[in-house]
Write a protein that holds these residues in place. Structure first.
Motif, PDB file in Angstrom:
ATOM      1  N   VAL A   1       0.861  -1.182   0.000  1.00 28.14           N
ATOM      2  CA  VAL A   1       0.000   0.000   0.000  1.00 28.14           C
ATOM      3  C   VAL A   1       0.894   1.228   0.000  1.00 28.14           C
ATOM      4  N   SER A   2       0.595   2.186  -0.845  1.00 27.01           N
ATOM      5  CA  SER A   2       1.405   3.403  -0.918  1.00 27.01           C
ATOM      6  C   SER A   2       1.256   4.216   0.368  1.00 27.01           C
ATOM      7  N   PRO A   3       2.373   4.661   0.951  1.00 27.91           N
ATOM      8  CA  PRO A   3       2.288   5.473   2.177  1.00 27.91           C
ATOM      9  C   PRO A   3       1.609   6.818   1.947  1.00 27.91           C
ATOM     10  N   LEU A   4       1.530   7.274   0.710  1.00 28.69           N
ATOM     11  CA  LEU A   4       0.821   8.524   0.424  1.00 28.69           C
ATOM     12  C   LEU A   4      -0.693   8.336   0.487  1.00 28.69           C
TER      13      LEU A   4
ATOM     14  N   PRO B   1       0.621   2.376  10.676  1.00 22.39           N
ATOM     15  CA  PRO B   1       0.388   2.795  12.072  1.00 22.39           C
ATOM     16  C   PRO B   1       1.630   3.356  12.750  1.00 22.39           C
ATOM     17  N   LEU B   2       2.816   2.778  12.439  1.00 23.45           N
ATOM     18  CA  LEU B   2       4.043   3.299  13.038  1.00 23.45           C
ATOM     19  C   LEU B   2       4.327   4.726  12.559  1.00 23.45           C
ATOM     20  N   ALA B   3       4.084   5.004  11.289  1.00 27.71           N
ATOM     21  CA  ALA B   3       4.295   6.356  10.766  1.00 27.71           C
ATOM     22  C   ALA B   3       3.332   7.338  11.416  1.00 27.71           C
ATOM     23  N   ILE B   4       2.094   6.896  11.619  1.00 25.16           N
ATOM     24  CA  ILE B   4       1.106   7.764  12.282  1.00 25.16           C
ATOM     25  C   ILE B   4       1.519   8.010  13.731  1.00 25.16           C
ATOM     26  N   GLY B   5       1.998   6.943  14.397  1.00 24.73           N
ATOM     27  CA  GLY B   5       2.453   7.101  15.775  1.00 24.73           C
ATOM     28  C   GLY B   5       3.642   8.048  15.883  1.00 24.73           C
ATOM     29  N   GLU B   6       4.571   7.944  14.937  1.00 23.82           N
ATOM     30  CA  GLU B   6       5.726   8.855  14.935  1.00 23.82           C
ATOM     31  C   GLU B   6       5.286  10.297  14.714  1.00 23.82           C
ATOM     32  N   ALA B   7       4.318  10.507  13.835  1.00 20.94           N
ATOM     33  CA  ALA B   7       3.805  11.862  13.607  1.00 20.94           C
ATOM     34  C   ALA B   7       3.129  12.403  14.866  1.00 20.94           C
ATOM     35  N   PHE B   8       2.398  11.529  15.561  1.00 20.93           N
ATOM     36  CA  PHE B   8       1.741  11.948  16.812  1.00 20.93           C
ATOM     37  C   PHE B   8       2.773  12.365  17.856  1.00 20.93           C
ATOM     38  N   VAL B   9       3.824  11.568  17.996  1.00 20.36           N
ATOM     39  CA  VAL B   9       4.874  11.897  18.974  1.00 20.36           C
ATOM     40  C   VAL B   9       5.577  13.192  18.589  1.00 20.36           C
ATOM     41  N   ARG B  10       5.868  13.348  17.302  1.00 21.97           N
ATOM     42  CA  ARG B  10       6.551  14.559  16.842  1.00 21.97           C
ATOM     43  C   ARG B  10       5.721  15.814  17.103  1.00 21.97           C
ATOM     44  N   LEU B  11       4.440  15.748  16.789  1.00 16.48           N
ATOM     45  CA  LEU B  11       3.565  16.906  17.009  1.00 16.48           C
ATOM     46  C   LEU B  11       3.357  17.181  18.495  1.00 16.48           C
TER      47      LEU B  11
END
Length: 279
Positions: free
Chosen positions: A54-57, A62-72
């Motif tokens: 599946v394209s990440p775009l 879920p890991l990418a979403i979690g990393e974005a949550f932590v970053r924000l």
């Protein structure tokens, strides 16, 4: 010394059995069963993203979403935008609910006003929010006022409908009793109508807050310089789908927490009702 047998009422025994069944073990099993399907979905989702199926775009993992949550969260931007959204939603729901209580009370108590006002409001109620939002923006501009009006518009009708129906649903026999007791109009309203209508009013308030929260999403996505909706729009412009998913999750979680808060207040205010068990 002879021991005396103490028997408990069947209702008490049933309640005790229910508490035993819903104890820590029962809660743990219920939680595991409820979490099974989301866990499977997350595992498959992460596998599809990691293997490039599946394209990440289109669907970030879920890991990418979690990393974005932590970053924000670490940058503080998420909490700042969430605060803007909560203040905006609270203001819109407050004004919308206040208007619904006042107008709903007048319409419910006065047959003449109901015949004059209610048909037009029913017509307006059936108009989708997405259809009225551009008109509201046209009248009030892209500033904060239009967003408050959109949220208030969404919050108004559920509580208005519940207010009117709850007042009209008061038992006529109880009304006759208050007349026999020579209650004045004000005393009749405060001693009978409002207490009898309170369950329906609280249910309407719960829906009102939910629809106001949905109105917030519409208001912020159509044009805003702050809030979770703005964060999502900005992420869409900069091709950051993981941030968009963070915004969706925040909207969902906050909506559920707000609903639980209203249910808790509803339970406390309606303890006197034997039939009320909460939702």
């Amino acid at each position: 010394m002879r021991e005396q047998a103490h028997t408990l009422p069947s209702g008490t025994l049933t309640a005790q059995r229910r508490r035993v069944r819903t104890g820590s073990g029962g809660f743990g099993r219920h939680f595991l069963v409820a979490a099974l399907l989301p866990a499977i979905i997350l595992v498959v989702w992460q596998w599809a993203g990691s293997t490039g199926r599946v394209s990440p775009l289109l669907l970030p993992s879920p890991l990418a979403i979690g990393e974005a949550f932590v970053r924000l969260s670490l940058s503080g931007e998420l909490f700042i935008q969430l605060w803007h959204s909560l203040v905006r939603a609270s203001t819109g729901v407050f004004y919308g609910s206040l208007a619904a209580l006042l107008l709903g009370g007048i319409v419910g108590l006065s047959r003449t006003v109901r015949k004059l006002v209610d048909p037009s409001l029913q017509l307006l109620r059936l108009t989708p929010s997405l259809a009225t939002a551009p008109i509201i923006i046209l009248w009030f501009g892209f500033g904060e006022t239009s967003k408050i009006v959109i949220i208030g518009f969404g919050a108004f009708f559920p509580l208005y409908m519940s207010m009117v129906q709850s007042i009209l649903g008061v038992d006529s026999k109880l009304t006759e009793v208050t007349r026999v007791l020579a209650f004045g109009r004000g005393k009749q309203l405060t001693r009978l109508v409002l207490p009898a209508a309170l369950p329906g009013i609280l249910s309407g308030l719960r829906l009102s807050i939910a629809y106001g929260w949905l109105g917030l999403v519409v208001a912020e996505l159509l044009g805003s310089q702050s809030g979770i909706g703005y964060l999502m729009s900005h992420a869409q412009t900069n091709s950051q789908p993981e941030v968009i998913f963070v915004g969706v999750i925040i909207f969902a979680v906050m909506g559920k927490l707000i609903d639980l808060f209203v249910v808790t207040i509803e339970r406390r205010l309606l303890r006197w009702r034997d039939s009320f068990t909460g939702n």
